[in-house]
Structures are given as C-alpha cells and as structure tokens.
Scaffold this active site. Structure first.
Site, PDB file in Angstrom:
ATOM      1  N   PHE A  24       0.845  -1.193   0.000  1.00  0.00           N
ATOM      2  CA  PHE A  24       0.000   0.000   0.000  1.00  0.00           C
ATOM      3  C   PHE A  24       0.887   1.252   0.000  1.00  0.00           C
ATOM      4  O   PHE A  24       1.931   1.265   0.664  1.00  0.00           O
ATOM      5  CB  PHE A  24      -0.918  -0.014   1.226  1.00  0.00           C
ATOM      6  CG  PHE A  24      -2.006   1.020   1.170  1.00  0.00           C
ATOM      7  CD1 PHE A  24      -3.095   0.837   0.336  1.00  0.00           C
ATOM      8  CD2 PHE A  24      -1.926   2.177   1.922  1.00  0.00           C
ATOM      9  CE1 PHE A  24      -4.102   1.796   0.261  1.00  0.00           C
ATOM     10  CE2 PHE A  24      -2.929   3.138   1.857  1.00  0.00           C
ATOM     11  CZ  PHE A  24      -4.022   2.946   1.024  1.00  0.00           C
ATOM     12  N   ASP A  70       1.285  -5.134   8.610  1.00  0.00           N
ATOM     13  CA  ASP A  70       0.138  -4.251   8.398  1.00  0.00           C
ATOM     14  C   ASP A  70      -1.094  -5.144   8.363  1.00  0.00           C
ATOM     15  O   ASP A  70      -1.241  -5.988   7.468  1.00  0.00           O
ATOM     16  CB  ASP A  70       0.321  -3.497   7.076  1.00  0.00           C
ATOM     17  CG  ASP A  70      -0.818  -2.516   6.789  1.00  0.00           C
ATOM     18  OD1 ASP A  70      -1.947  -2.770   7.235  1.00  0.00           O
ATOM     19  OD2 ASP A  70      -0.571  -1.514   6.089  1.00  0.00           O
ATOM     20  N   ARG A  86     -12.639  -4.616  -6.724  1.00  0.00           N
ATOM     21  CA  ARG A  86     -12.564  -5.463  -5.533  1.00  0.00           C
ATOM     22  C   ARG A  86     -13.972  -5.727  -5.027  1.00  0.00           C
ATOM     23  O   ARG A  86     -14.744  -4.789  -4.809  1.00  0.00           O
ATOM     24  CB  ARG A  86     -11.734  -4.795  -4.428  1.00  0.00           C
ATOM     25  CG  ARG A  86     -10.303  -4.579  -4.757  1.00  0.00           C
ATOM     26  CD  ARG A  86      -9.485  -4.131  -3.556  1.00  0.00           C
ATOM     27  NE  ARG A  86     -10.054  -3.003  -2.840  1.00  0.00           N
ATOM     28  CZ  ARG A  86      -9.445  -2.364  -1.848  1.00  0.00           C
ATOM     29  NH1 ARG A  86      -8.260  -2.762  -1.450  1.00  0.00           N
ATOM     30  NH2 ARG A  86     -10.010  -1.330  -1.252  1.00  0.00           N
ATOM     31  N   TYR A 141     -11.501   1.008  10.626  1.00  0.00           N
ATOM     32  CA  TYR A 141     -12.698   1.413   9.880  1.00  0.00           C
ATOM     33  C   TYR A 141     -13.097   0.418   8.803  1.00  0.00           C
ATOM     34  O   TYR A 141     -14.087   0.622   8.110  1.00  0.00           O
ATOM     35  CB  TYR A 141     -12.527   2.802   9.261  1.00  0.00           C
ATOM     36  CG  TYR A 141     -11.203   3.054   8.582  1.00  0.00           C
ATOM     37  CD1 TYR A 141     -10.939   2.558   7.316  1.00  0.00           C
ATOM     38  CD2 TYR A 141     -10.230   3.817   9.217  1.00  0.00           C
ATOM     39  CE1 TYR A 141      -9.725   2.798   6.712  1.00  0.00           C
ATOM     40  CE2 TYR A 141      -9.008   4.071   8.611  1.00  0.00           C
ATOM     41  CZ  TYR A 141      -8.765   3.557   7.342  1.00  0.00           C
ATOM     42  OH  TYR A 141      -7.562   3.802   6.735  1.00  0.00           O
ATOM     43  N   LYS A 142     -12.357  -0.678   8.658  1.00  0.00           N
ATOM     44  CA  LYS A 142     -12.723  -1.708   7.697  1.00  0.00           C
ATOM     45  C   LYS A 142     -13.575  -2.760   8.395  1.00  0.00           C
ATOM     46  O   LYS A 142     -14.754  -2.573   8.610  1.00  0.00           O
ATOM     47  CB  LYS A 142     -11.468  -2.316   7.063  1.00  0.00           C
ATOM     48  CG  LYS A 142     -10.593  -1.297   6.320  1.00  0.00           C
ATOM     49  CD  LYS A 142      -9.429  -1.972   5.663  1.00  0.00           C
ATOM     50  CE  LYS A 142      -8.410  -0.980   5.109  1.00  0.00           C
ATOM     51  NZ  LYS A 142      -8.930  -0.077   4.091  1.00  0.00           N
TER      52      LYS A 142
END
Length: 429
Positions: free
Chosen positions: A149, A226, A400, A251-252
């Site tokens: 990322f 991560d 995705r 927040y996922k």
C-alpha cells in the site's frame, strides 16, 4: 451467408434461457448458503443504506451498526455532556489501552498490555518503523514489498532517508503475493526490519505470517505486519508466532467509521527498549509531571503522543461486541464461504466475458476480498454506484468485491456479481 432473422431470434432466445438458468441456479445456491449460515442473524445488526442493493466495499469502510447513532448520542449526552472533564479520570484516560487489549484478545491473539489504540495507521506505522530502524545501528536495510500500500512504501522511503538506510524491495507474484521464499531471498545480517501486509490490498492474497515472521527473526531482523485487511476476519496469534510489531486500522472490518483511529501492537519484550520518535505528553512516564525532560513510559503507553481521539473510539466498540459473540474463527469460516461463492459466480457469469481473476483461487490463500479485472471496469464502477451496487475500483482496471462477513450475505454477493455482468454487457452495447 448470414443468419435469417428467425435464426438470430432463436439464438438470442437460447442465450437468454441459458443465462436465466445459470442465474436461477446461483440464486438457489446463495439462498441455501444463507439459510445454513450460523452468523446470518447478525446481518440485521447493521444499518440499512437507502438505495443500496449490494454493498461490496466493507473492506474499505465497514457499515455502521444499527445502534451506533444512539451510542454516539448517549456519549454526547452522558459521558461528555454530563460528566464533562470528569470522564477523563473516570474512563477516558485508560480507554486507548483498554480498547487495545480488547482488540488484541478478540482478533490478534495478543495478551493484555501489548496493543493500544491511538493515531492514524500512517502515524503508527511511522512510529514503529522509525523505532525499528534505529534499534540496532549495525543493521542498515529495511525490507518491504514494492507493491505494498502506498503509505507503507512512502513511509519506508522516508524513514530510510532520515536514517541513511537502504530499502530492499520485494517484487512478488501480483496475484499470489509475498511468499516465504521471497523474504528468505532478501533478509540478511543487514536487515533491521521486514514490513509486510498480512493481506494484499489489491489481490487479497494472504501471507504466511508465522513462517515469514520466523524467517525474519531467524535473520535477526524485526518483523512488522500491516493488518488493515485482516484484523477482525482472520484469526492470528501474534504472541505465539513471535511477531514484533503490527499496525491496523479500525474502519474496515472493525466498523469504527471513517477516520477512526488505528491500533498498534508492540511485543512486550520490546517495550521500554524501542523508542518511538514522536515524544508527546501522553507517552511520558509521568503524564502530569510536566517535567523539563522527556522520559517515556515503559509500557504500551509509550506509543501514544497527544490526546487520544476518544469520540472516534465509540463506534468500533459495538463491532467488538459483535465479534466477541460471533468469534473471529466463525467469521473466517463465513468469509471463506463468501469468497468461494464469489469465485464460483465469477466463473459462471464473468469469466466468459473476458473478466480476469486477480485473486488466488485457493480460499485459504485469500483474505476477505476477491479482485477481478477488465479494461472497462472504471466506467462500469461508476455506473454500478449509480444503480446502488457499491464495489471498489482499483487502478488500473480492477474491481474489488469486499465481503465483510458479518454484514454481507451470499445473495447480496451474487446481486453484486450479476450487476457487474449486466453493466459490462450494457457498456459493450
């Protein structure tokens, strides 16, 4: 010689009949899987989004729970509005550590006192990466994946520039992700830190955390993971596997809301030894001494800097309640079922249209999302959003399908896949 109008009509009718048969079979299968789902009762815990027919982006931003508005209102009314500053002494001072301990126990396989909720993911990665880079002056290299990322890569470049270190880039298979052999090929006595994502944000490939961690530690390096795309849906054992440090967002799959603070794990043996670079009063040994010199706390509080974002820690607590009831092991089983079903639906309705599979086909090698590719997917995604189908586009041509297990059904997954097909066919017309 061209087909007659009658022949063309017959061919079209046959195609429509075959499509309807496939769709009906997939719908029947989705409904059967949902009926057998032991976690299906949790679907109603999440708030409805008017106009949304399929939300397939829970791997970017989880849905709010249905009772989140009342919990936020109660916080404003009672904890803040009534108790005012007294709430710091009564509950808020300990909240970053207490919430960290709960995340550690429920999702990370981490004993108490090693996880804290604090800043953004970027800030926490920087703190730990910078601390690891300077832990042993004889080690001069940072190892990271070239396709990681952007934040992780940018931070590695920045830390290397600050410390005079060299970044060693791993370039793995874009679908299968980083493998043990990739790591073994680059680590050495020069390696200070190996920093990798547990789940690849593009392909969803799941890295072999215990084996890779062991390889890094065998080389004398520190290992940082991560966990943004794995915390809350994939069981892990950070303590047992020897992980040195980890960072993840909330927040996922932890449904803390946009911009909710991240968490950091620091193995107990490193606390008081590694020094994070952002020295703030909240990480001082005596927070209220207001002394002239900075003396860091010797426990997990050393990773804090400024005043923690208490308000932003409220929403995720309801999701942690849900995870505790469901268990992360059962959530993983649901995740495997959802992604397997998405791959089957892809095979039947998208592969014939030239859509590429960009995720591992083996379920145990995947996280919680499936990525598919087609040159027209940027335009297709815009159309889908306008129709209440919300997947996630990733440059250059990937969609995705993010399947958050507690808030997503198999039928909703199928609705999304069929909508991708229909939008792609309409785009080609």
């Amino acid at each position: 010689m061209t087909d007659s109008p009658e022949t063309a009509t017959s061919t079209a009718t046959s195609t429509e009949t075959a499509t309807a048969t496939i769709d009906r079979r997939l719908v029947d299968l989705a409904q059967a899987l949902d009926a057998a789902d032991p976690l299906r009762t949790h679907l109603k815990a999440f708030a409805d989004a008017p106009g949304v027919r399929a939300y397939l982006d829970g791997n970017s931003l989880g849905r709010p729970l249905r009772d989140t508005p009342e919990k936020l209102a109660a916080f404003v009314r009672d904890d803040w509005g009534t108790r005012l500053i007294r709430s710091w002494d009564e509950q808020w001072m300990a909240l970053p550590m207490e919430l960290g301990d709960r995340i550690g126990r429920l999702t990370l396989g981490a004993a108490a006192g090693q996880t804290v909720v604090a800043d953004s993911t970027s800030v926490l990665i920087y703190k730990l990466m910078r601390a690891a880079a300077t832990a042993d002056p004889s080690r001069t290299e940072l190892v990271i994946e070239a396709g990681n990322f952007p934040t992780d890569r940018f931070l590695a470049d920045g830390v290397a520039a600050e410390t005079g270190m060299t970044v060693r880039w791993i370039e793995p298979d874009p679908v299968l992700g980083v493998q043990l052999a990739d790591v073994e090929a680059v680590v050495s006595e020069k390696t200070a830190l190996v920093s990798l994502s547990h789940v690849d944000y593009r392909s969803g490939a799941l890295a072999d955390m215990p084996a890779i961690t062991a390889a890094a530690r065998d080389a004398g390096a520190l290992m940082m993971w991560d966990l943004c795309h794995s915390a809350g849906i994939i069981p892990m054992q950070l303590d047992a596997w020897g992980v040195d440090m980890a960072v993840g967002c909330t927040y996922k799959y932890l449904n803390g809301g946009p911009g909710s603070p991240a968490f950091a794990y620091l193995r107990r043996e490193h606390q008081g030894l590694l020094r994070q670079p952002i020295h703030g009063w909240w990480s001082a040994a005596d927070i209220f001494a207001m002394g002239q010199e900075y003396v860091p706390a010797a426990d997990i509080r050393q990773l804090l800097s400024g005043t923690p974002p208490v308000t932003s820690m409220i929403a995720m607590q309801g999701m942690l309640d849900l995870i505790e009831r469901a268990t992360v092991e059962e959530i993983r089983e649901k995740s495997l079922s959802l992604t397997d079903f998405a791959v089957r639906a892809y095979d039947e309705v998208l592969a014939p249209l030239g859509v590429r599979m960009l995720s591992p086909r083996d379920a145990v090698q995947r996280g919680g999302h499936v990525t598919i590719g087609h040159p027209d997917f940027r335009a297709v995604t815009q159309r889908l959003w306008g129709e209440g189908i919300i997947p996630d586009f990733r440059f250059p041509d990937g969609i995705r399908l993010g399947l958050s297990p507690l808030s997503t059904s198999h039928l909703e997954t199928l609705t999304g896949v069929l909508a991708v097909r229909d939008a792609l066919l309409s785009h080609d017309d």
